[in-house]
Design an enzyme around this catalytic site. Structure first.
Site, PDB file in Angstrom:
ATOM      1  CB  CYS A  99     -26.181  25.404 -17.068  1.00  0.00           C
ATOM      2  SG  CYS A  99     -26.043  24.549 -18.663  1.00  0.00           S
ATOM      3  CB  CYS A 195     -24.589  17.121 -15.923  1.00  0.00           C
ATOM      4  SG  CYS A 195     -24.019  18.790 -16.383  1.00  0.00           S
TER       5      CYS A 195
END
Length: 351
Positions: A99, A195
């Protein structure tokens, strides 16, 4: 190019990014807040409506504009699908690194440049310093919060265009700063799990996403003898103790996964230790290469205590790391990051 000092603040809805915005404002930057929308399903912990609203509220309190960037497809392409593919290959990936690599310090940095911002700003606990002609990545001074491990993929260009205002602060100081400015999320709890995986259940996430069934197979001991059955290799990672269903008169751990044969190997604690590893897809920060062996401190997991090793670059894409003492549960897919004191020399993916 505008003469105004401008910064794009990556605002997650947490206290860290809000504090980073405060510091950049006080340094005289015109700040713009941006929150990445990564997941369309708000049942996950990732970029929920509450997070977006918290980020927007912090931006409003600071008097800065706030935008939501639709990054759902890039996040799917560069983070979620490689995460699943890595598990299917028998690895244990770290999606936060990917990410950072593809979303924060590629896509979002590109957006910052489009807005004529001199800096992309995030709430990471790490430091960026210039030494001669080279940009360096260093640990945050709050070593309990240090995030340099998941930032090793940064290069000279991204380091030169990024700011980490929290690198010289502790978490307590960050919360105090946000509270003093009236930021409503100053005491917001942090998310500890990946997440986009609800309830931390990676197996269910992968099965629901792919629609696949992952076949059972044999569990073997260190001699290759079949001693049980596993429930699908994606359920297991190196060093795992619980969930194997193997009863023994000593603790047994997952020590290897063989994707080709669909077998899981287990063994005692001593079977978990490795004297060396190879890491691929390397990125060097502090120097161009390490073709001369160097004694450096190495982490093979996030927040692991560093261990001394000899690190030598094999070719442009890989390094060999020989530890002074064997290391427990070295795991394919995780990052090996090597340090000289507080400075990140480089890192790569364990193969």
């Amino acid at each position: 190019m505008t003469s105004v000092k401008r910064a794009l603040i990556a605002m997650s809805g947490g206290v860290d990014s809000a504090a980073a915005a405060i510091i950049m404002q006080e340094a005289g930057y015109e700040c713009i807040g941006a929150t990445m929308k990564l997941i369309s399903n708000n049942g996950s912990k990732c970029c929920s409506l509450k997070d977006v609203n918290d980020a927007r509220a912090a931006a409003w309190k600071l008097g800065i504009p706030h935008y939501v960037l639709n990054c759902i497809q890039p996040f799917t392409n560069y983070v979620i699908e490689p995460f699943i593919e890595s598990y299917e290959k028998g690895e244990t990936p770290n999606p936060c690194i990917e990410c950072n690599r593809y979303l924060k310090f590629t896509l979002m940095l590109h957006r910052a440049l489009e807005l004529e911002a001199q800096k992309l700003v995030t709430g990471h606990y790490a430091r960026i310093e210039k030494s001669g002609d080279r940009w360096l990545l260093k640990k945050g001074i709050d070593h309990k919060k240090d995030q340099s491990y998941v930032l090793y993929m940064m290069n000279q260009k991204t380091l030169s265009q990024t700011a980490f205002p929290l690198g010289k602060m502790t978490k307590k100081e960050v919360r105090q700063l946000a509270a003093a400015k009236g930021i409503s999320n100053a005491d917001k709890e942090e998310s500890q799990d990946i997440c986009f995986v609800e309830n931390g259940d990676y197996t269910d996430f992968i099965k629901n996403y792919t629609g696949k069934s992952y076949l059972e197979g044999d569990i073997t001991d260190t001699e290759g003898k079949v001693i049980g059955r596993h429930q699908g290799l994606i359920r297991y990672t190196i060093g795992q103790r619980r969930g194997t269903g193997i009863a023994c008169n000593f603790p047994v751990y997952v020590i290897a996964k063989n994707i080709a044969n669909n077998t899981l190997a287990v063994g005692g604690e001593s079977s978990l230790y490795s004297a060396s590893l190879t890491a691929g897809k390397i990125n060097m920060i502090a120097c161009e290469n390490l073709f001369q062996p160097q004694r450096l401190a190495v982490r093979t997991r996030y927040q692991q205590k560093e261990q001394f090793a000899t690190v030598q670059q094999i070719d442009q894409d890989s390094v060999r790391i020989d530890f002074e003492e064997p290391q427990r549960a070295v795991t394919q897919g995780q990052a090996a990051v090597f340090y000289d004191g507080d400075t990140v020399v480089g890192g790569g993916t364990i193969v």
